[in-house]
Design a protein around this motif. Structure first.
Motif, mmCIF file in Angstrom:
data_model
loop_
_atom_site.group_PDB
_atom_site.id
_atom_site.type_symbol
_atom_site.label_atom_id
_atom_site.label_comp_id
_atom_site.label_asym_id
_atom_site.label_seq_id
_atom_site.Cartn_x
_atom_site.Cartn_y
_atom_site.Cartn_z
ATOM 1 N N VAL A 19 -32.150 40.111 56.698
ATOM 2 C CA VAL A 19 -31.428 39.014 56.067
ATOM 3 C C VAL A 19 -32.135 37.677 56.277
ATOM 4 C CG1 VAL A 19 -29.206 40.200 56.208
ATOM 5 C CG2 VAL A 19 -29.840 38.622 58.007
ATOM 6 N N LEU A 20 -33.013 37.597 57.257
ATOM 7 C CA LEU A 20 -33.723 36.350 57.550
ATOM 8 C C LEU A 20 -35.079 36.683 58.141
ATOM 9 C CD1 LEU A 20 -33.588 33.197 57.919
ATOM 10 C CD2 LEU A 20 -32.720 33.655 60.214
ATOM 11 N N GLU A 21 -36.106 36.051 57.611
ATOM 12 C CA GLU A 21 -37.458 36.189 58.166
ATOM 13 C C GLU A 21 -38.043 34.802 58.327
ATOM 14 O OE1 GLU A 21 -39.962 39.661 56.901
ATOM 15 O OE2 GLU A 21 -38.642 39.483 55.134
ATOM 16 N N GLU A 22 -38.297 34.416 59.559
ATOM 17 C CA GLU A 22 -38.914 33.133 59.880
ATOM 18 C C GLU A 22 -40.150 33.405 60.728
ATOM 19 O OE1 GLU A 22 -35.608 31.226 61.882
ATOM 20 O OE2 GLU A 22 -34.960 30.297 59.997
ATOM 21 N N GLY A 75 -21.685 33.888 52.325
ATOM 22 C CA GLY A 75 -22.256 35.047 51.645
ATOM 23 C C GLY A 75 -21.327 36.226 51.475
ATOM 24 N N ILE A 76 -20.470 36.464 52.487
ATOM 25 C CA ILE A 76 -19.612 37.655 52.387
ATOM 26 C C ILE A 76 -18.131 37.327 52.513
ATOM 27 C CG2 ILE A 76 -21.455 39.204 53.154
ATOM 28 C CD1 ILE A 76 -20.012 39.385 55.871
ATOM 29 N N GLY A 77 -17.811 36.044 52.594
ATOM 30 C CA GLY A 77 -16.412 35.646 52.608
ATOM 31 C C GLY A 77 -15.704 35.753 53.941
ATOM 32 N N ALA A 78 -16.468 35.826 55.029
ATOM 33 C CA ALA A 78 -15.830 35.829 56.347
ATOM 34 C C ALA A 78 -15.137 34.480 56.565
ATOM 35 C CB ALA A 78 -16.871 36.065 57.442
ATOM 36 N N GLU A 124 -24.800 50.021 49.985
ATOM 37 C CA GLU A 124 -23.809 49.052 50.443
ATOM 38 C C GLU A 124 -24.410 48.139 51.502
ATOM 39 O OE1 GLU A 124 -19.171 48.790 51.812
ATOM 40 O OE2 GLU A 124 -20.384 50.353 52.754
ATOM 41 N N ALA A 125 -25.178 48.700 52.432
ATOM 42 C CA ALA A 125 -25.841 47.883 53.455
ATOM 43 C C ALA A 125 -26.801 46.895 52.803
ATOM 44 C CB ALA A 125 -26.572 48.772 54.459
ATOM 45 N N ALA A 126 -27.565 47.352 51.819
ATOM 46 C CA ALA A 126 -28.515 46.475 51.122
ATOM 47 C C ALA A 126 -27.778 45.342 50.412
ATOM 48 C CB ALA A 126 -29.348 47.283 50.135
ATOM 49 N N ASP A 127 -26.607 45.636 49.854
ATOM 50 C CA ASP A 127 -25.813 44.609 49.186
ATOM 51 C C ASP A 127 -25.369 43.540 50.180
ATOM 52 O OD1 ASP A 127 -24.191 43.488 46.942
ATOM 53 O OD2 ASP A 127 -22.534 44.090 48.262
ATOM 54 N N TYR A 128 -24.879 43.952 51.341
ATOM 55 C CA TYR A 128 -24.479 42.978 52.367
ATOM 56 C C TYR A 128 -25.679 42.149 52.811
ATOM 57 C CZ TYR A 128 -19.601 44.198 53.158
ATOM 58 O OH TYR A 128 -18.234 44.352 53.024
ATOM 59 N N ALA A 129 -26.816 42.785 53.052
ATOM 60 C CA ALA A 129 -28.021 42.061 53.474
ATOM 61 C C ALA A 129 -28.427 41.042 52.412
ATOM 62 C CB ALA A 129 -29.158 43.042 53.741
ATOM 63 N N ALA A 130 -28.397 41.433 51.153
ATOM 64 C CA ALA A 130 -28.792 40.531 50.062
ATOM 65 C C ALA A 130 -27.841 39.343 49.950
ATOM 66 C CB ALA A 130 -28.842 41.298 48.749
ATOM 67 N N ARG A 131 -26.550 39.586 50.090
ATOM 68 C CA ARG A 131 -25.576 38.499 49.989
ATOM 69 C C ARG A 131 -25.748 37.479 51.119
ATOM 70 N NH1 ARG A 131 -20.446 42.160 49.575
ATOM 71 N NH2 ARG A 131 -19.339 40.246 50.101
ATOM 72 N N ILE A 132 -25.987 37.961 52.339
ATOM 73 C CA ILE A 132 -26.196 37.055 53.470
ATOM 74 C C ILE A 132 -27.508 36.295 53.275
ATOM 75 C CG2 ILE A 132 -26.579 36.916 55.960
ATOM 76 C CD1 ILE A 132 -24.790 39.521 56.131
ATOM 77 N N SER A 133 -28.545 37.011 52.866
ATOM 78 C CA SER A 133 -29.848 36.391 52.648
ATOM 79 C C SER A 133 -29.778 35.299 51.582
ATOM 80 C CB SER A 133 -30.860 37.464 52.252
ATOM 81 O OG SER A 133 -32.148 36.922 52.192
ATOM 82 N N ARG A 134 -29.069 35.565 50.490
ATOM 83 C CA ARG A 134 -28.905 34.550 49.436
ATOM 84 C C ARG A 134 -28.188 33.311 49.975
ATOM 85 N NH1 ARG A 134 -27.861 38.947 46.049
ATOM 86 N NH2 ARG A 134 -25.614 38.688 46.299
ATOM 87 N N ALA A 135 -27.194 33.518 50.810
ATOM 88 C CA ALA A 135 -26.454 32.389 51.374
ATOM 89 C C ALA A 135 -27.327 31.557 52.310
ATOM 90 C CB ALA A 135 -25.204 32.883 52.113
ATOM 91 N N LEU A 136 -28.346 32.172 52.895
ATOM 92 C CA LEU A 136 -29.284 31.440 53.749
ATOM 93 C C LEU A 136 -30.242 30.582 52.925
ATOM 94 C CD1 LEU A 136 -30.061 34.264 56.282
ATOM 95 C CD2 LEU A 136 -29.004 32.066 56.844
ATOM 96 N N GLY A 137 -30.330 30.879 51.625
ATOM 97 C CA GLY A 137 -31.203 30.089 50.750
ATOM 98 C C GLY A 137 -32.552 30.699 50.708
#
Length: 137
Positions: A19-22, A75-78, A124-137
């Motif tokens: 979800v994040l690569e720095e 990203g996921i509505g938490a 489903e896991a990939a969908d969660y990862a993508a949604r969080i990643s998108r929210a990170l910008g």
């Protein structure tokens, strides 16, 4: 040094739902999440515990945790998050990692009892990862 799962994920040798690569850190979904979207942040450099974290990585580590906590909401509505680290005791992988767990009111998490859930499948896991990643910008 013996093989380290989180070092292997950080180098891409072992696949994970990133979800994040720095430059200094990588975050990925926990394979045994407390709740879907449960993310682990690790330094790319092999560091075992928080006391071992070099001073030059401290601010970036906390900043990445802060960004992940925000991304779980956006990203996921938490409604919020639970952030935790173990040092040696209960540390299942001997590489510093911070759990950023999405929370919602009434989700059933009590104290430090961490029930685990599963993703229905890799998609489903990939969908969660993508949604969080998108929210990170």
């Amino acid at each position: 040094m013996p093989s380290c799962l989180f070092c292997e994920i950080a180098t891409g040798a072992v696949p994970a739902q990133l979800v994040l690569e720095e430059d200094d850190f990588v975050a990925f979904l926990d394979t045994r999440p407390v709740f879907k979207g449960h993310t682990l942040l690790v330094p790319r450099r092999h560091v075992v515990t928080l006391p071992d974290l070099p001073a030059e990585l401290r601010d970036g580590f906390l900043a990445s945790i802060q960004r992940l906590a925000t991304a779980l909401v956006e990203g996921i509505g938490a409604q919020g998050s639970f952030v935790a680290m173990n040092n040696t005791v209960s540390q299942s992988v001997a590489h510093l990692h911070c759990h950023v767990v999405p929370r919602t009111k009434g989700d059933g998490l009590r104290g430090f009892f961490w029930p685990r859930t599963k993703y229905a499948d890799d998609a489903e896991a990939a969908d969660y990862a993508a949604r969080i990643s998108r929210a990170l910008g």
